[in-house]
Enzyme design. Sequence first.
Site, PDB file in Angstrom:
ATOM      1  N   ARG A 120       5.536 -61.681 -34.877  1.00 47.08           N
ATOM      2  CA  ARG A 120       5.533 -60.575 -33.903  1.00 47.08           C
ATOM      3  C   ARG A 120       4.222 -59.811 -33.857  1.00 47.08           C
ATOM      4  O   ARG A 120       4.162 -58.651 -33.474  1.00 47.08           O
ATOM      5  CB  ARG A 120       6.679 -59.594 -34.178  1.00 47.08           C
ATOM      6  CG  ARG A 120       8.029 -60.232 -34.050  1.00 47.08           C
ATOM      7  CD  ARG A 120       9.117 -59.181 -33.892  1.00 47.08           C
ATOM      8  NE  ARG A 120      10.401 -59.833 -33.897  1.00 47.08           N
ATOM      9  CZ  ARG A 120      11.055 -60.161 -35.000  1.00 47.08           C
ATOM     10  NH1 ARG A 120      10.553 -59.871 -36.183  1.00 47.08           N
ATOM     11  NH2 ARG A 120      12.214 -60.767 -34.935  1.00 47.08           N
ATOM     12  N   LYS A 142      -5.183 -59.526 -22.037  1.00 48.67           N
ATOM     13  CA  LYS A 142      -4.296 -60.563 -21.473  1.00 48.67           C
ATOM     14  C   LYS A 142      -4.419 -61.805 -22.332  1.00 48.67           C
ATOM     15  O   LYS A 142      -5.526 -62.311 -22.543  1.00 48.67           O
ATOM     16  CB  LYS A 142      -4.713 -60.904 -20.041  1.00 48.67           C
ATOM     17  CG  LYS A 142      -4.182 -59.958 -18.992  1.00 48.67           C
ATOM     18  CD  LYS A 142      -4.403 -60.573 -17.617  1.00 48.67           C
ATOM     19  CE  LYS A 142      -4.032 -59.626 -16.509  1.00 48.67           C
ATOM     20  NZ  LYS A 142      -4.354 -60.185 -15.190  1.00 48.67           N
ATOM     21  N   GLU A 184     -18.195 -62.891 -12.246  1.00 47.20           N
ATOM     22  CA  GLU A 184     -17.386 -61.716 -12.625  1.00 47.20           C
ATOM     23  C   GLU A 184     -18.274 -60.477 -12.745  1.00 47.20           C
ATOM     24  O   GLU A 184     -17.868 -59.370 -12.382  1.00 47.20           O
ATOM     25  CB  GLU A 184     -16.633 -61.960 -13.946  1.00 47.20           C
ATOM     26  CG  GLU A 184     -15.813 -63.248 -14.025  1.00 47.20           C
ATOM     27  CD  GLU A 184     -14.547 -63.283 -13.149  1.00 47.20           C
ATOM     28  OE1 GLU A 184     -14.132 -62.228 -12.627  1.00 47.20           O
ATOM     29  OE2 GLU A 184     -13.980 -64.397 -12.995  1.00 47.20           O
ATOM     30  N   LYS A 226     -14.726 -52.802 -16.912  1.00 44.64           N
ATOM     31  CA  LYS A 226     -13.398 -53.410 -17.066  1.00 44.64           C
ATOM     32  C   LYS A 226     -12.518 -52.508 -17.937  1.00 44.64           C
ATOM     33  O   LYS A 226     -11.348 -52.279 -17.620  1.00 44.64           O
ATOM     34  CB  LYS A 226     -13.477 -54.820 -17.657  1.00 44.64           C
ATOM     35  CG  LYS A 226     -12.076 -55.404 -17.863  1.00 44.64           C
ATOM     36  CD  LYS A 226     -11.953 -56.892 -17.842  1.00 44.64           C
ATOM     37  CE  LYS A 226     -10.468 -57.274 -17.962  1.00 44.64           C
ATOM     38  NZ  LYS A 226     -10.241 -58.691 -18.151  1.00 44.64           N
ATOM     39  N   GLU A 236      -1.285 -54.008 -15.368  1.00 43.78           N
ATOM     40  CA  GLU A 236      -1.430 -54.454 -13.977  1.00 43.78           C
ATOM     41  C   GLU A 236      -0.254 -54.040 -13.092  1.00 43.78           C
ATOM     42  O   GLU A 236       0.343 -54.853 -12.395  1.00 43.78           O
ATOM     43  CB  GLU A 236      -1.667 -55.976 -13.912  1.00 43.78           C
ATOM     44  CG  GLU A 236      -2.279 -56.393 -12.585  1.00 43.78           C
ATOM     45  CD  GLU A 236      -2.914 -57.783 -12.592  1.00 43.78           C
ATOM     46  OE1 GLU A 236      -3.304 -58.266 -13.666  1.00 43.78           O
ATOM     47  OE2 GLU A 236      -3.021 -58.357 -11.506  1.00 43.78           O
ATOM     48  N   ARG A 240      -5.295 -52.256 -11.705  1.00 36.92           N
ATOM     49  CA  ARG A 240      -5.922 -53.424 -12.339  1.00 36.92           C
ATOM     50  C   ARG A 240      -6.068 -54.598 -11.365  1.00 36.92           C
ATOM     51  O   ARG A 240      -6.920 -55.450 -11.551  1.00 36.92           O
ATOM     52  CB  ARG A 240      -5.121 -53.836 -13.591  1.00 36.92           C
ATOM     53  CG  ARG A 240      -5.836 -54.872 -14.442  1.00 36.92           C
ATOM     54  CD  ARG A 240      -5.249 -54.991 -15.856  1.00 36.92           C
ATOM     55  NE  ARG A 240      -5.893 -56.088 -16.575  1.00 36.92           N
ATOM     56  CZ  ARG A 240      -5.790 -56.314 -17.881  1.00 36.92           C
ATOM     57  NH1 ARG A 240      -5.077 -55.493 -18.635  1.00 36.92           N
ATOM     58  NH2 ARG A 240      -6.403 -57.334 -18.446  1.00 36.92           N
ATOM     59  N   ASN A 244      -8.924 -58.579  -9.222  1.00 40.57           N
ATOM     60  CA  ASN A 244      -8.694 -59.871  -8.554  1.00 40.57           C
ATOM     61  C   ASN A 244      -9.554 -60.044  -7.304  1.00 40.57           C
ATOM     62  O   ASN A 244      -9.356 -61.003  -6.559  1.00 40.57           O
ATOM     63  CB  ASN A 244      -7.216 -60.014  -8.170  1.00 40.57           C
ATOM     64  CG  ASN A 244      -6.349 -60.187  -9.390  1.00 40.57           C
ATOM     65  OD1 ASN A 244      -6.760 -60.814 -10.362  1.00 40.57           O
ATOM     66  ND2 ASN A 244      -5.166 -59.603  -9.368  1.00 40.57           N
ATOM     67  N   HIS A 247     -10.518 -63.413  -5.984  1.00 38.64           N
ATOM     68  CA  HIS A 247      -9.666 -64.388  -6.661  1.00 38.64           C
ATOM     69  C   HIS A 247      -8.534 -64.921  -5.782  1.00 38.64           C
ATOM     70  O   HIS A 247      -7.951 -65.947  -6.095  1.00 38.64           O
ATOM     71  CB  HIS A 247      -9.084 -63.806  -7.950  1.00 38.64           C
ATOM     72  CG  HIS A 247     -10.092 -63.709  -9.070  1.00 38.64           C
ATOM     73  ND1 HIS A 247     -11.225 -62.933  -8.980  1.00 38.64           N
ATOM     74  CD2 HIS A 247     -10.149 -64.308 -10.288  1.00 38.64           C
ATOM     75  CE1 HIS A 247     -11.916 -63.044 -10.103  1.00 38.64           C
ATOM     76  NE2 HIS A 247     -11.294 -63.868 -10.919  1.00 38.64           N
ATOM     77  N   HIS A 251      -8.598 -68.671  -6.143  1.00 33.97           N
ATOM     78  CA  HIS A 251      -7.502 -69.438  -6.765  1.00 33.97           C
ATOM     79  C   HIS A 251      -6.981 -70.520  -5.831  1.00 33.97           C
ATOM     80  O   HIS A 251      -6.621 -71.610  -6.265  1.00 33.97           O
ATOM     81  CB  HIS A 251      -6.358 -68.510  -7.171  1.00 33.97           C
ATOM     82  CG  HIS A 251      -6.642 -67.737  -8.417  1.00 33.97           C
ATOM     83  ND1 HIS A 251      -6.096 -66.496  -8.660  1.00 33.97           N
ATOM     84  CD2 HIS A 251      -7.412 -68.016  -9.494  1.00 33.97           C
ATOM     85  CE1 HIS A 251      -6.526 -66.042  -9.831  1.00 33.97           C
ATOM     86  NE2 HIS A 251      -7.332 -66.944 -10.361  1.00 33.97           N
ATOM     87  N   HIS A 264     -14.565 -71.986 -12.153  1.00 30.40           N
ATOM     88  CA  HIS A 264     -13.880 -70.765 -11.748  1.00 30.40           C
ATOM     89  C   HIS A 264     -14.837 -69.794 -11.031  1.00 30.40           C
ATOM     90  O   HIS A 264     -14.504 -69.239  -9.984  1.00 30.40           O
ATOM     91  CB  HIS A 264     -13.241 -70.103 -12.967  1.00 30.40           C
ATOM     92  CG  HIS A 264     -12.581 -68.796 -12.685  1.00 30.40           C
ATOM     93  ND1 HIS A 264     -11.473 -68.692 -11.869  1.00 30.40           N
ATOM     94  CD2 HIS A 264     -12.881 -67.525 -13.069  1.00 30.40           C
ATOM     95  CE1 HIS A 264     -11.123 -67.419 -11.779  1.00 30.40           C
ATOM     96  NE2 HIS A 264     -11.962 -66.690 -12.496  1.00 30.40           N
TER      97      HIS A 264
END
Length: 361
Positions: A120, A142, A184, A226, A236, A240, A244, A247, A251, A264
């Site tokens: 955990r 993340k 980025e 960031k 998010e 947040r 994106n 993106h 994507h 990417h």
Amino acid sequence: MKTVKVRLGEKSYHILIGYPLDAVGKMLKKYTKGIKSLIVTNPTIAGYYLETVKGSLQQSGFQVFVAQVPDGEEHKSQAEASRLYAKCVEYRLERQSIIVGLGGGVIGDLAGYVAATFMRGLPIVQVPTTLLAQVDSSVGGKVAVNLPEGKNLVGSFYQPFLVYIDLAVLKTLPVEEREVGMAEVIKYGIILDKKFFEYLEKKMGKLRELDMGVLERVVGRSCELKAGVVEKDEKEKGLRSILNFGHTLGHALEALTDYKKYKHGEAVAIGMVGACRIAEKMGMLKKEARDRIEHLIEKAGLPVRIGAQLSVDSIVQVLSLDKKVRAGKVRFVLPEKIGRVIVRNDVSEDVVRDVVTGLTE
Ligand SMILES: NC(=O)c1ccc[n+]([C@@H]2O[C@H](COP(=O)([O-])OP(=O)(O)OC[C@H]3O[C@@H](n4cnc5c(N)ncnc54)[C@H](O)[C@@H]3O)[C@@H](O)[C@H]2O)c1
Ligand SMILES: [Zn+2]
């Protein structure tokens, strides 16, 4: 050297930028009472940096174990996570033991995922070695693995307890991998900070040559920007999502080409150009600002056109399946000017079609 603090109450942590890898043990000692450590890395990165990191930890009194994962996005998987859990058991890691993620975003996400879930939660130190990992994936907590059905489908928000960045490691990073992070970096300027955007306009040449002074400022400011967003919206729920920017279309292009045609950063670069053109068509962004953005993206060595044999129909169709679709509407992050964006879900299909057509010509 620079320190950025990410303020998240009990989960707050420091990002140390511009520190040498061989001092990681000494610094870590100041942050933890743990003794056992497990370095998670891959053979490419290990070839360059494992001995330095391992030696530094040992010299500072840590007991060091190492687990290597094969290089590649396909190994950010549950199978590799399971193998790492088995190592954690074999080495008898305890709640205070530390996991060290030494690598790019793939290693960082995987090591973070294992750290978040084994017993955990064990503390994780991120030692990012790609530009993308230094300015993006190591910051914000993340963590994830991929499923055969899609990328990053299993994961959590789990903040590191330290991020330790040596900028000199970028010297061994292949040039095309640097460009991934560059997209980025430019993104942060467009969405949040006009001055930073202007700095990038002036210093892009030096940045691409890996001038260490410029790099420290660029990585430092990117982390600050960031961190500022993550502090306001860790999970998010709203703000947040501005991260994106570029993106949504990016994507779609990656998915349509099975993640093979574009890096990417290349897909995001084209996606940012697309978003700017949508904003311009909707009367939100001046042509002059859009030109400046496209020019900077080109200066970074990134593409500004789709450049693949993809039909406009297929792109529009995939866009409407994007996970950022809310209540049947595709959500786009659109710039109003350099340094400010808003999220809109009222972009008409005609506008998207027009812009995509323009980008494929
Ligand atoms: N957690 C987040 O917030 C977040 C954000 C963005 C991206 N990501 C994830 O990050 C991953 C991509 O990360 P990436 O772009 O860093 O790719 P990566 O981790 O695959 O690294 C790219 C390549 O560079 C090699 N490498 C790394 N450091 C090196 C160095 N210093 N010298 C020489 N070679 C080096 C790696 O072995 C690899 O072959 C994706 O899985 C993506 O989903 C996560
Ligand atoms: Zn990205």
